[in-house]
Design a protein around this motif. Sequence first.
Motif, PDB file in Angstrom:
ATOM      1  N   ILE A 260       0.860  -1.169  -0.119  1.00  0.00           N
ATOM      2  CA  ILE A 260      -0.064   0.155   0.030  1.00  0.00           C
ATOM      3  C   ILE A 260       0.796   1.252   0.059  1.00  0.00           C
ATOM      4  N   ILE A 263       2.287   3.524  -2.925  1.00  0.00           N
ATOM      5  CA  ILE A 263       1.514   4.357  -3.722  1.00  0.00           C
ATOM      6  C   ILE A 263       2.236   5.771  -3.467  1.00  0.00           C
ATOM      7  N   GLY A 271       4.596  -3.496  -5.653  1.00  0.00           N
ATOM      8  CA  GLY A 271       3.469  -2.469  -5.377  1.00  0.00           C
ATOM      9  C   GLY A 271       3.359  -1.248  -6.546  1.00  0.00           C
ATOM     10  N   LEU A 275       0.641  -0.665  -9.634  1.00  0.00           N
ATOM     11  CA  LEU A 275      -0.027   0.749  -9.506  1.00  0.00           C
ATOM     12  C   LEU A 275       0.188   1.728 -11.027  1.00  0.00           C
ATOM     13  N   GLY A 290       0.282  -8.174 -10.109  1.00  0.00           N
ATOM     14  CA  GLY A 290      -0.393  -8.228  -8.927  1.00  0.00           C
ATOM     15  C   GLY A 290      -0.148  -9.788  -8.312  1.00  0.00           C
ATOM     16  N   PHE A 544      -4.942  -4.401  -2.982  1.00  0.00           N
ATOM     17  CA  PHE A 544      -4.524  -4.033  -4.239  1.00  0.00           C
ATOM     18  C   PHE A 544      -4.873  -4.758  -5.494  1.00  0.00           C
ATOM     19  N   ILE A 632      -9.167   0.969  -0.019  1.00  0.00           N
ATOM     20  CA  ILE A 632      -8.285   0.792  -1.118  1.00  0.00           C
ATOM     21  C   ILE A 632      -9.131   1.166  -2.348  1.00  0.00           C
TER      22      ILE A 632
END
Lengths: 691, 365
Positions: A260, A263, A271, A275, A290, A544, A632
């Motif tokens: 997370i 981000i 991650g 994104l 993912g 996510f 999320i």
Amino acid sequence: MEGRLDHGVYQWLAIILITLGLIAAQPHIDWLTSYPKNLIVPFADWLNAMMDWLVTHLGWLFMGVSWLLEWPIKGVRIILQALPWLVTGFLICLVAFIASGWKLMLFTLASCLYMVIIGYWSESMNTLSLVAISVPMAILFGFGLGVWAFNSRQAERVIMPMLDILQTVPAFAYLLLILMLFGFGTVVGLIASVLYSFPPMVRNTIVGLRRVPAEVIESGLMSGATARQLFWQVRVPSSKRQLLLGVNQATMASLSMVIIASIIGGTADIGWEVLSQIRKAQFGESLLAGLVIALMAMVIDRVTSGLASQSGEYENRKGSQKLRQHSLMIAVGGGLAFYALAKLVPVLEVWPREMEFSPARSMNESLTYLIVNFRKEIEMIKTVAFFFVMLPTKIGLQGSISPFTWGFELQTWHSLAYATSMTVIGAICAYRFNPYIAIFVLLFAIFFYFGLTKMPWPSLVLIYSFAAWRVGGLRLGIGTFFGLGFIVVTGIWPEAMLSVYLCSIAVIISFILGAGLGIWAAGSDTVSAILRPINDTLQTMPLFVILIPFVMIFKIGEFTALLAIIAYAIVPAIRYTEHGLRNLSEGVIEAAEMMGCTKRQMLWSVKIPLALPVMMLGLNQTIMYGIAMLVIAALVGTNGLEQVVYIGLSDGNFGVGLIAGMALAIIAMIADRMTQAWSRNRQSDLDISVT
Amino acid sequence: MTSEAAVSNAAASTKVKLSCRNVWKIYGENPAQFFDAGNGVVDTPQALADSIANNDHIVANADVSFDVHVGEIFVIMGLSGSGKSTIVRCISRLVEPTAGAILLDGEDVLKKSDAELIDIRRHKMGMVFQSFGLMPHLNVIENIAFPLKLQGIGEQDRYTQAERVIELVGLQGRESNFPNELSGGQQQRVGIARSLAVEPEVWLLDEPFSALDPLIRKRMQDEFLRIQSVLNKSIVFITHDFQEALRVADRMAIMRDGAIVQIGRPVDLILNPVDDYVREFTRDVPWESVLSAADVAEAVDGPVSGIGRIAADTPIDSLLSYLGDNADGVAVEAADGSIIGIARAANVVKALATGSGATPAVVRK
Ligand SMILES: Nc1ncnc2c1ncn2[C@@H]1O[C@H](COP(=O)(O)OP(=O)(O)OP(=O)(O)O)[C@@H](O)[C@H]1O
Ligand SMILES: [Mg+2]
């Protein structure tokens, strides 16, 4: 069943009348609809001012800490990046083997190969290096606090609510705080992940240390243990299993927060990869990346939980000691051998770009094909859900029925018919079952007609507080009143209702579907065997990743968010229902069988009522999961508090983000306490206890 | 009583090892308020206990006093909740008595510092717990050697010592098993071995065999008596089972509501119960096999002649047919050959009558 009309029912009827009165008065009194702007308490501004002060005066301190923390992260990262993938992969597989055996090792091997071949090895190692630093920190910190709370009631009284807050306030709300204090960079991810992952360690430490049987402690004392020996040689080792469970939970939490936190960017980890691919609308790539996260999560979960359950078995020590000594030798020997091999064969050291194999392009193409060819169907699903479920809940039948949406104009006689039929249904419910069900029907009818976001806020505060009081006692009632009051006076009530609306629909659908599946699974071992791995996967999957497939097909929007929330929140509903139904006391079932219950009667009048407390705990978890995913889901465009939190983060407006985050936490806590209390009441009514 | 000297356990000497003096244990808000002096001596213990109980406090032990001699097995019985576990926990100071004194070799255990207490537990006291209290993370030998490890004894030494007690309880070959791989009886033997590993002088056993089935229990009692005949410790032994008490006890105490109702040899309790509560415990005992010739012998002056002779510890039931045929009875002889007295059928009947709870039938003249 005869309707018992007690106090509560009349009070509820009074509240319904007040609500209707307030709705009638709404057009004439402005502040019933929206809380007056000039009365908003500027908490957000105060928080920002406090933050400014902190940054200017103590900024150097935090920066210093940040600078210190950079080093170990860099160190681990450099090592993991420098080692050939062959060596790291070998070591990880070896750990998997020790933790749980061949099967997990093969799975781990496949996962590692996937990461290498798809071309995400280096990103994965960056993520892993952050986890590798954050987990030991979280465990040490959590264990320390747990021990402290175990030893001192006072400390416990301070620590426990802190944990509640840390676990319910959405991460996005305090990411910014960390960002402002510690500066941009990997440290933010580290600190956020430690903050988020130490609470489960604290809880498990306390539970573990408490659960050591009194006789074990007494026999330790009689063996002549000093206070210190008693703690380290008796208490801690006897609670090892619970402690390792804490380690498992902390590790999972850490990984999900590391993801997370990416981000914020600047981490080049997996991650971030997901994104940025989502943002570029490259869904094939984002799905593949993912999957890396999901695989990592699964491997880490199985390894740590494997270690935890192993330590409970205490099998022959000599054997496992031998294995351990051997494994050290194997690790060193194998590591060196593979290192040499990797140096000889360059492919085994760094997988070359040209050899990366990624089906992303063809995935994207087939997705496009799918979307183009099924556009009509996809649009239809969206429209139906939107016009007939989401919109009415949001702004009411009153607002959503129009020729454009439902195909006709809402006439007075429609409304009258709706009102009478709902009243009749309510009356039937009151007569046949229970007056409270009737109350529930009436309230629901009102919500659905006028719309959650259009209802006057005083009546909603009243309804929620009163419900909390009736279910959980006076303290919960008062707490709810002030909690909701806080949301009102900070001026974010409308956003809060948008969150509640989206989350409620998702939770209701998840719970109904999940309970249905759970009932099915309780009756059929095949279904149960099919559902279990799916649930396991969904539960270990970082949030996510769950978003990705839904965004791919349904694009950005509330509907996508809804589906993602349902996909995640359905898991506890299934699990708890099945668990509740499968673990009923044999005696009652047999007695019912002897009385000649049909299968159907057995389910509806014996099993489900008895399993209800457990199912309520499932509902509780469904709500918590729903809220977690809601936060999320702000990424794919929602309008509630979660979006305010997210905007606060991206605009750098700390106060606004934190207030919205706190409001979400308040809503989560109210829902949590109410469902827990309800389950407890049912348990004491039925004279059973659920653990 | 003449018979006491004859029957008392040859192993038990007269030297007092452990003694409880007016021990009180009160649970509740403020237990200390009821005692001015810490020694627990009060004029009317019963009245005080009643008034404490009326004050929302729980009286777990009330004015408990008894001695345990060197080499003696002292059994405590009583209904559930009568304070048996509490008194042994007071002796070991796992709970702190509210008032009174616990003397070990004449020194008050309650006055010892923490360090001294640890030392006592390491070297002088061993305890066996009703539900074993084994360390789940240690295997059999590590569990047994655990107290030695705490003392800082080296691995080699403590394992040799542990091996010795493992043999004593017959657990050879199970050294590397973990507690969850053992049966209840085996686990209890580990608990016993562990408490023996440090060679304690005082041994406290809280319902050590109650989790076992009758057969194993019988075997464990035999083993226990065998161990005791070798090691000759001072033992406090709690049980719910009068048969068990009969087998192992030198002396015993019956407790009720925290207080001791009666102390004495098992036969004394059978023959002279102070009240119905005590009689209740001895009711189902097969007396004829418990009583010995010495218990029923009637003292005589002067020499005895013309009748048969019998050893003092002969069980009554093996004498019944002889006494039925010989109205003159039999002379009971002590171990040294001196005559204790004469046992006749009438003496036996009388002894049986004292303890029998039956209401005497009205006999018409
Ligand atoms: N920690 C405590 N707090 C309050 N009361 C206690 C506590 N421990 C024991 N008691 C009370 O003291 C009394 C004596 O308890 P104790 O455990 O000594 O009984 P016991 O004779 O060993 O019974 P059992 O045969 O069931 O083991 C009981 O009434 C019990 O409820
Ligand atoms: Mg007891």
